[in-house]
Scaffold this motif. Structure first.
Motif, short mmCIF file in Angstrom:
data_model
loop_
_atom_site.label_atom_id
_atom_site.label_comp_id
_atom_site.label_asym_id
_atom_site.label_seq_id
_atom_site.Cartn_x
_atom_site.Cartn_y
_atom_site.Cartn_z
N GLN A 1 15.04 5.76 -7.84
CA GLN A 1 15.66 5.75 -6.39
C GLN A 1 14.57 5.86 -5.19
OE1 GLN A 1 18.19 8.90 -7.56
NE2 GLN A 1 20.06 7.85 -7.48
N HIS A 2 13.74 6.56 -5.45
CA HIS A 2 12.40 6.54 -4.34
C HIS A 2 11.68 5.26 -4.22
CE1 HIS A 2 12.33 11.30 -3.83
NE2 HIS A 2 13.29 10.70 -3.56
N HIS A 3 11.70 4.59 -5.55
CA HIS A 3 11.04 3.35 -5.68
C HIS A 3 11.69 2.28 -4.62
CE1 HIS A 3 8.86 -0.54 -7.03
NE2 HIS A 3 10.38 -0.92 -7.25
N VAL A 4 13.09 2.21 -4.72
CA VAL A 4 14.09 1.59 -4.09
C VAL A 4 13.64 1.99 -2.51
CG1 VAL A 4 16.25 0.70 -3.46
CG2 VAL A 4 15.69 1.20 -5.69
N ALA A 5 13.62 3.25 -2.17
CA ALA A 5 13.39 3.53 -0.73
C ALA A 5 12.05 3.00 -0.25
CB ALA A 5 13.45 5.14 -0.62
N LEU A 6 11.22 3.02 -1.11
CA LEU A 6 9.88 2.69 -0.76
C LEU A 6 9.71 1.02 -0.38
CD1 LEU A 6 6.76 3.19 -0.01
CD2 LEU A 6 6.20 3.34 -2.43
N SER A 7 10.57 0.39 -1.09
CA SER A 7 10.59 -1.06 -1.36
C SER A 7 11.37 -1.50 -0.05
CB SER A 7 11.45 -1.89 -2.65
OG SER A 7 10.57 -1.52 -3.83
N THR A 8 12.35 -0.70 0.31
CA THR A 8 13.04 -0.93 1.66
C THR A 8 12.13 -0.74 2.79
OG1 THR A 8 15.04 0.06 0.29
CG2 THR A 8 15.18 -0.38 2.67
N ILE A 9 11.29 0.15 2.82
CA ILE A 9 10.34 0.25 3.68
C ILE A 9 9.47 -1.29 4.09
CG2 ILE A 9 8.30 1.05 4.89
CD1 ILE A 9 9.20 3.89 3.61
N PHE A 10 9.07 -1.44 2.86
CA PHE A 10 8.52 -2.84 2.89
C PHE A 10 9.28 -4.06 3.45
CE2 PHE A 10 6.17 -1.07 -0.90
CZ PHE A 10 5.23 -0.50 -0.28
N ASP A 11 10.53 -3.97 3.19
CA ASP A 11 11.48 -5.03 3.53
C ASP A 11 11.72 -4.86 5.02
OD1 ASP A 11 11.77 -6.05 0.80
OD2 ASP A 11 13.71 -4.93 0.71
N MET A 12 11.83 -3.81 5.54
CA MET A 12 11.89 -3.49 6.92
C MET A 12 10.84 -3.91 7.75
SD MET A 12 13.83 0.37 7.16
CE MET A 12 14.00 0.24 8.76
N LEU A 13 9.53 -3.77 7.08
CA LEU A 13 8.22 -4.39 7.97
C LEU A 13 8.46 -5.74 7.92
CD1 LEU A 13 5.58 -1.95 6.28
CD2 LEU A 13 6.79 -1.83 8.54
N GLU A 14 8.93 -6.32 7.01
CA GLU A 14 8.90 -7.88 7.06
C GLU A 14 10.11 -8.15 7.90
OE1 GLU A 14 7.45 -11.45 5.45
OE2 GLU A 14 7.20 -9.32 4.40
N VAL A 15 10.97 -7.72 7.91
CA VAL A 15 12.19 -8.00 9.09
C VAL A 15 11.70 -7.75 10.44
CG1 VAL A 15 14.35 -7.64 9.87
CG2 VAL A 15 14.08 -7.72 7.35
N ALA A 16 10.98 -6.58 10.61
CA ALA A 16 10.60 -6.29 12.02
C ALA A 16 9.07 -6.50 12.38
CB ALA A 16 10.48 -4.67 12.04
N GLY A 17 8.70 -7.54 11.66
CA GLY A 17 7.34 -8.31 11.72
C GLY A 17 7.46 -8.92 13.20
N ARG A 18 8.52 -9.52 13.88
CA ARG A 18 8.49 -10.04 15.17
C ARG A 18 7.86 -9.01 16.30
NH1 ARG A 18 13.61 -10.32 17.08
NH2 ARG A 18 12.81 -11.19 18.83
N ALA A 19 6.56 -9.78 16.85
CA ALA A 19 6.08 -8.63 17.82
C ALA A 19 6.76 -8.43 19.03
CB ALA A 19 4.66 -9.61 18.33
N ASP A 20 7.71 -9.21 19.40
CA ASP A 20 8.59 -8.96 20.71
C ASP A 20 10.06 -8.13 20.42
OD1 ASP A 20 9.76 -10.88 18.95
OD2 ASP A 20 10.46 -11.91 20.93
N LEU A 21 10.15 -7.64 19.11
CA LEU A 21 11.09 -6.89 18.94
C LEU A 21 11.40 -5.33 19.79
CD1 LEU A 21 13.90 -6.36 17.51
CD2 LEU A 21 12.55 -5.56 15.23
#
Length: 251
Positions: A36-56
């Motif tokens: 479950q902590h692996h999923v939590a960490l993977s979710t951080i990676f996914d958030m970084l991918e989505v939030a990658g827009r510099a102007d967000l």
């Protein structure tokens, strides 16, 4: 009632995706099992991918400031509850200040961590985070749950101001509209919007009806076609009338 939300533009679509990931993160990080902590960490990676827009970040700051100025205009209205207004304005100031104080690119602390980046690179591969691929990660997963939780929250901390800001913006957006009771005749509903700009629509339907909306919308028209699921779960057209509630949201 099941609520379905449909974004009218890419900015709201990004915020909704981040909100969905944040909700998943909050659930899994509070669990104790290493998987479950692996999923939590993977979710951080996914958030970084989505939030990658510099102007967000700047988009959120501009929207928070716009909301503040809009709400300040209500101070002179005698019908407004001043205590509630001041509470929202205080929340806007607090969230904006925290977002301004967040230095650098969102999640840069994770990107600068070579060990985390090695894990991120392996998680892209199906089954790539096995113990023989990442023995150090396997060893970390064997640490006490409290220590793993503390590590994950420390890595996530720089994302907290961004998540607080998007949560407030989406909350204000959802509260901006009033629901209207409508009926989709023969499972279909259309409404002309006459060029008026909306940010998001919310469609609520009684879950006991088994009706699932397929939504399409732009600034000229919105269209909702209701389907239902059979035993194979494949969507099938729903021919009966469907009562539902529609909320058009705009700042």
């Amino acid at each position: 009632m099941i609520v379905y939300e449909y974004p009218f533009n890419e900015r709201i679509r990004t915020l909704l995706r981040l909100e969905d990931l944040y909700e998943k993160f909050k659930f899994f990080v509070q669990q104790e099992h290493p998987m479950q902590h692996h999923v939590a960490l993977s979710t951080i990676f996914d958030m970084l991918e989505v939030a990658g827009r510099a102007d967000l970040k700047s988009d959120l700051l501009q929207e928070l400031e716009r909301q503040k100025q809009s709400l300040l205009a209500y101070r002179t209205n005698p019908n407004v509850a001043v205590d509630m207004l001041d509470a929202v304005l205080g929340e806007l100031d607090q969230v904006s200040s925290a977002l301004v104080a967040a230095q650098g690119k969102t999640g840069q602390n994770v990107r600068d961590n070579e060990w985390l980046m090695s894990i991120r690179g392996r998680t892209i591969i199906p089954g790539g985070a096995c113990e023989f691929d990442l023995p150090s990660y396997h060893a970390w997963q064997k640490r006490p749950a409290e220590q793993r939780h503390a590590d994950i929250m420390n890595w996530f901390a720089p994302l907290t101001p961004l998540c607080a800001a998007l949560a407030l913006v989406l909350r204000l957006l959802r509260q901006s509209g009033a629901p209207i009771k409508l009926v989709a005749v023969a499972g279909s509903y259309q409404q002309m919007l006459q060029g008026k700009v909306y940010q998001m629509l919310r469609l609520s339907v009684d879950e006991t009806l088994g009706a699932i909306p397929e939504i399409s919308a732009n600034k000229y028209m919105l269209w909702a076609r209701f389907t239902t699921q059979g035993g194979d779960l494949k969507p099938k057209p729903l021919e009966g009338d469907v009562p539902f509630e529609l909320t058009l949201c705009n700042f």
